[in-house]
Design a protein around this motif. Structure first.
Motif, mmCIF file in Angstrom:
data_model
loop_
_atom_site.group_PDB
_atom_site.id
_atom_site.type_symbol
_atom_site.label_atom_id
_atom_site.label_comp_id
_atom_site.label_asym_id
_atom_site.label_seq_id
_atom_site.Cartn_x
_atom_site.Cartn_y
_atom_site.Cartn_z
ATOM 1 N N SER A 168 -5.762 33.478 -32.942
ATOM 2 C CA SER A 168 -7.042 34.259 -32.986
ATOM 3 C C SER A 168 -6.786 35.681 -32.946
ATOM 4 N N PRO A 169 -7.552 36.637 -33.556
ATOM 5 C CA PRO A 169 -7.504 37.686 -33.930
ATOM 6 C C PRO A 169 -7.086 38.780 -32.623
ATOM 7 N N SER A 170 -7.657 38.192 -31.327
ATOM 8 C CA SER A 170 -7.173 38.912 -30.094
ATOM 9 C C SER A 170 -5.898 38.703 -29.448
ATOM 10 N N SER A 171 -5.375 37.568 -29.972
ATOM 11 C CA SER A 171 -4.003 37.045 -29.458
ATOM 12 C C SER A 171 -3.049 36.553 -30.470
ATOM 13 N N ALA A 172 -3.161 37.265 -31.540
ATOM 14 C CA ALA A 172 -2.381 36.954 -32.614
ATOM 15 C C ALA A 172 -1.024 36.943 -32.647
ATOM 16 N N SER A 173 -0.289 35.955 -32.743
ATOM 17 C CA SER A 173 1.071 35.898 -32.711
ATOM 18 C C SER A 173 2.162 36.468 -34.188
ATOM 19 N N LEU A 174 2.789 37.214 -33.479
ATOM 20 C CA LEU A 174 3.453 37.952 -34.703
ATOM 21 C C LEU A 174 4.753 37.717 -34.420
ATOM 22 N N ILE A 175 5.807 37.728 -35.603
ATOM 23 C CA ILE A 175 7.165 37.878 -35.584
ATOM 24 C C ILE A 175 7.517 38.901 -36.724
ATOM 25 N N CYS A 176 8.425 39.702 -36.389
ATOM 26 C CA CYS A 176 9.003 40.809 -37.053
ATOM 27 C C CYS A 176 10.571 40.869 -37.108
ATOM 28 N N LEU A 177 10.941 40.554 -38.416
ATOM 29 C CA LEU A 177 12.449 40.442 -38.454
ATOM 30 C C LEU A 177 12.709 41.867 -39.127
ATOM 31 N N THR A 178 13.983 42.657 -38.552
ATOM 32 C CA THR A 178 14.193 43.786 -38.957
ATOM 33 C C THR A 178 15.851 44.106 -39.099
ATOM 34 N N ASN A 179 16.143 44.717 -40.154
ATOM 35 C CA ASN A 179 17.629 45.241 -39.939
ATOM 36 C C ASN A 179 18.004 46.115 -38.787
ATOM 37 N N ASP A 180 19.006 45.970 -37.971
ATOM 38 C CA ASP A 180 19.307 46.813 -36.831
ATOM 39 C C ASP A 180 20.534 47.395 -36.502
ATOM 40 N N TYR A 190 27.278 48.422 -39.357
ATOM 41 C CA TYR A 190 26.591 47.591 -40.059
ATOM 42 C C TYR A 190 25.427 46.852 -39.579
ATOM 43 N N PRO A 191 24.610 46.460 -40.364
ATOM 44 C CA PRO A 191 23.169 46.116 -39.768
ATOM 45 C C PRO A 191 23.207 44.482 -39.445
ATOM 46 N N ASN A 192 22.436 44.011 -38.335
ATOM 47 C CA ASN A 192 22.467 42.883 -37.962
ATOM 48 C C ASN A 192 20.822 42.394 -38.151
ATOM 49 N N LEU A 193 20.633 41.293 -38.049
ATOM 50 C CA LEU A 193 19.270 40.814 -38.163
ATOM 51 C C LEU A 193 18.464 40.521 -36.778
ATOM 52 N N TYR A 194 17.507 41.255 -36.411
ATOM 53 C CA TYR A 194 17.040 41.101 -35.152
ATOM 54 C C TYR A 194 15.377 40.631 -35.391
ATOM 55 N N ALA A 195 15.101 39.801 -34.425
ATOM 56 C CA ALA A 195 13.503 39.600 -34.410
ATOM 57 C C ALA A 195 12.783 39.839 -33.113
ATOM 58 N N PHE A 196 11.708 40.539 -33.321
ATOM 59 C CA PHE A 196 10.775 41.013 -32.263
ATOM 60 C C PHE A 196 9.476 40.083 -32.371
ATOM 61 N N ARG A 197 8.855 39.738 -31.188
ATOM 62 C CA ARG A 197 7.739 38.900 -31.225
ATOM 63 C C ARG A 197 6.594 39.533 -30.198
ATOM 64 N N SER A 198 5.180 39.274 -30.882
ATOM 65 C CA SER A 198 4.207 39.981 -30.104
ATOM 66 C C SER A 198 3.327 38.613 -30.060
ATOM 67 N N THR A 199 2.479 38.638 -28.798
ATOM 68 C CA THR A 199 1.418 37.505 -28.615
ATOM 69 C C THR A 199 0.220 37.985 -28.416
ATOM 70 N N ASN A 200 0.233 39.473 -28.614
ATOM 71 C CA ASN A 200 -1.235 39.928 -28.382
ATOM 72 C C ASN A 200 -1.793 40.814 -29.605
ATOM 73 N N GLY A 201 -1.411 40.349 -30.698
ATOM 74 C CA GLY A 201 -1.878 41.044 -32.045
ATOM 75 C C GLY A 201 -1.037 42.211 -32.117
ATOM 76 N N GLY A 202 0.235 42.446 -31.686
ATOM 77 C CA GLY A 202 0.906 43.704 -32.127
ATOM 78 C C GLY A 202 0.812 44.953 -30.871
ATOM 79 N N VAL A 203 0.054 44.526 -30.087
ATOM 80 C CA VAL A 203 -0.178 45.837 -28.831
ATOM 81 C C VAL A 203 1.285 45.948 -28.262
ATOM 82 N N SER A 204 1.976 44.997 -27.949
ATOM 83 C CA SER A 204 3.355 44.879 -27.309
ATOM 84 C C SER A 204 4.353 43.990 -28.110
ATOM 85 N N TRP A 205 5.554 44.256 -27.710
ATOM 86 C CA TRP A 205 6.628 43.580 -28.385
ATOM 87 C C TRP A 205 7.599 43.158 -27.562
ATOM 88 N N SER A 206 8.333 41.992 -27.843
ATOM 89 C CA SER A 206 9.504 41.647 -26.859
ATOM 90 C C SER A 206 10.823 42.666 -27.247
#
Length: 206
Positions: A168-180, A190-206
Motif C-alpha cells: 500500500s502507498p503508506s507502507s510501501a516495501s522497498l529494497i535498494c541495492l547499492t555499490n558500497d 573495492y565495492p561490495n553489494l549492500y541492500a537496504f530495506r524500507s517498510t514505510n515508503g522510504g521514510v526510514s531505511w535499515s
C-alpha cells in the motif's frame, strides 16, 4: 519498450522506442528530454505503470553550474508524446549542492513512484538518497538518505531500487541495492553489494 542515450543530434539526449511484435520491428525513436542548455542527458531508467504507460528518469546538466540533476517524464501519446520534464531531486545542502546522478525508479501505481540516486551533497563521500511522488511526478518529497554512511570513509552509489507491487502507498516495501566502498582494504578499496530495506515508503531505511 526501450530507452537509451544517443548523441546523434548535437549532444546526448534520451530516446524511447517500442515494439509490438517481439522486437522484430520498432517504432520511430521519440526524444524524451527537452534539455536546451548543457551537453548531456544520459543514463536513463525505464519502468511501466500498471496501465502500461512508460515512465523514464535520467540525469542531465541543463542547469549548468549546478551539475547533474535527475529528471522524469511519462509518455502521454499526445503531441508532444512525453510530459514536461520535472526535476526529481531537491537542491541538496552544504558541503555539496550539486551532482545527483545514476538514478533508479520503482513504480507502485499510476501516481506513486520512488526514485533513488547517487547524491554528492555530503561531499566526496557520496551516498544514496531517494524521493517519492504521489501525483505522477508533479511534486516530490525531500530527499532522504538510503545508505547508512557507516564504515571507513564510507561511499555508496549506483542504486537499483525495487518496490513490492502488493504494497500500500503508506507502507510501501522497498529494497535498494547499492555499490558500497565502506571498507579499509589493503591494496585498494573495492565495492561490495549492500541492500537496504524500507517498510514505510522510504521514510526510514535499515
Amino acid at each position: 519498450g526501450v530507452v537509451w542515450m544517443d548523441d546523434h543530434s548535437a549532444g546526448y539526449h534520451i530516446y524511447y522506442a517500442q515494439s509490438t511484435d517481439d522486437g522484430a520491428t520498432w517504432s520511430t525513436p521519440e526524444k524524451i528530454d527537452t534539455r536546451v542548455g548543457g551537453n548531456l542527458s544520459r543514463f536513463p531508467d525505464l519502468e511501466f505503470a500498471p496501465s502500461g504507460i512508460p515512465v523514464v528518469i535520467w540525469e542531465d546538466d541543463r542547469q549548468g553550474t549546478s551539475g547533474m540533476n535527475v529528471y522524469i517524464s511519462r509518455r502521454t501519446g499526445g503531441l508532444p508524446p512525453w510530459s514536461a520534464n520535472i526535476k526529481v531531486n531537491d537542491a541538496g545542502s552544504p558541503p555539496g549542492t550539486s551532482d545527483f546522478m545514476n538514478a533508479s525508479i520503482a513504480v507502485l501505481s499510476e501516481t506513486h513512484f520512488f526514485v533513488a540516486w547517487t547524491d554528492w551533497r555530503e561531499g566526496v563521500f557520496y551516498q544514496v538518497y531517494m524521493s517519492a511522488t504521489t501525483n505522477s511526478g508533479a511534486t516530490w518529497t525531500t530527499g532522504a538518505r538510503v545508505s547508512d554512511e557507516l564504515g571507513f570513509d564510507p561511499v555508496a552509489g549506483d542504486p537499483n531500487l525495487a518496490v513490492d507491487p502488493t504494497s500500500s502507498p503508506s507502507s510501501a516495501s522497498l529494497i535498494c541495492l547499492t555499490n558500497d566502498w565502506r571498507g579499509d582494504v589493503p591494496g585498494g578499496r573495492y565495492p561490495n553489494l549492500y541492500a537496504f530495506r524500507s517498510t514505510n515508503g522510504g521514510v526510514s531505511w535499515s
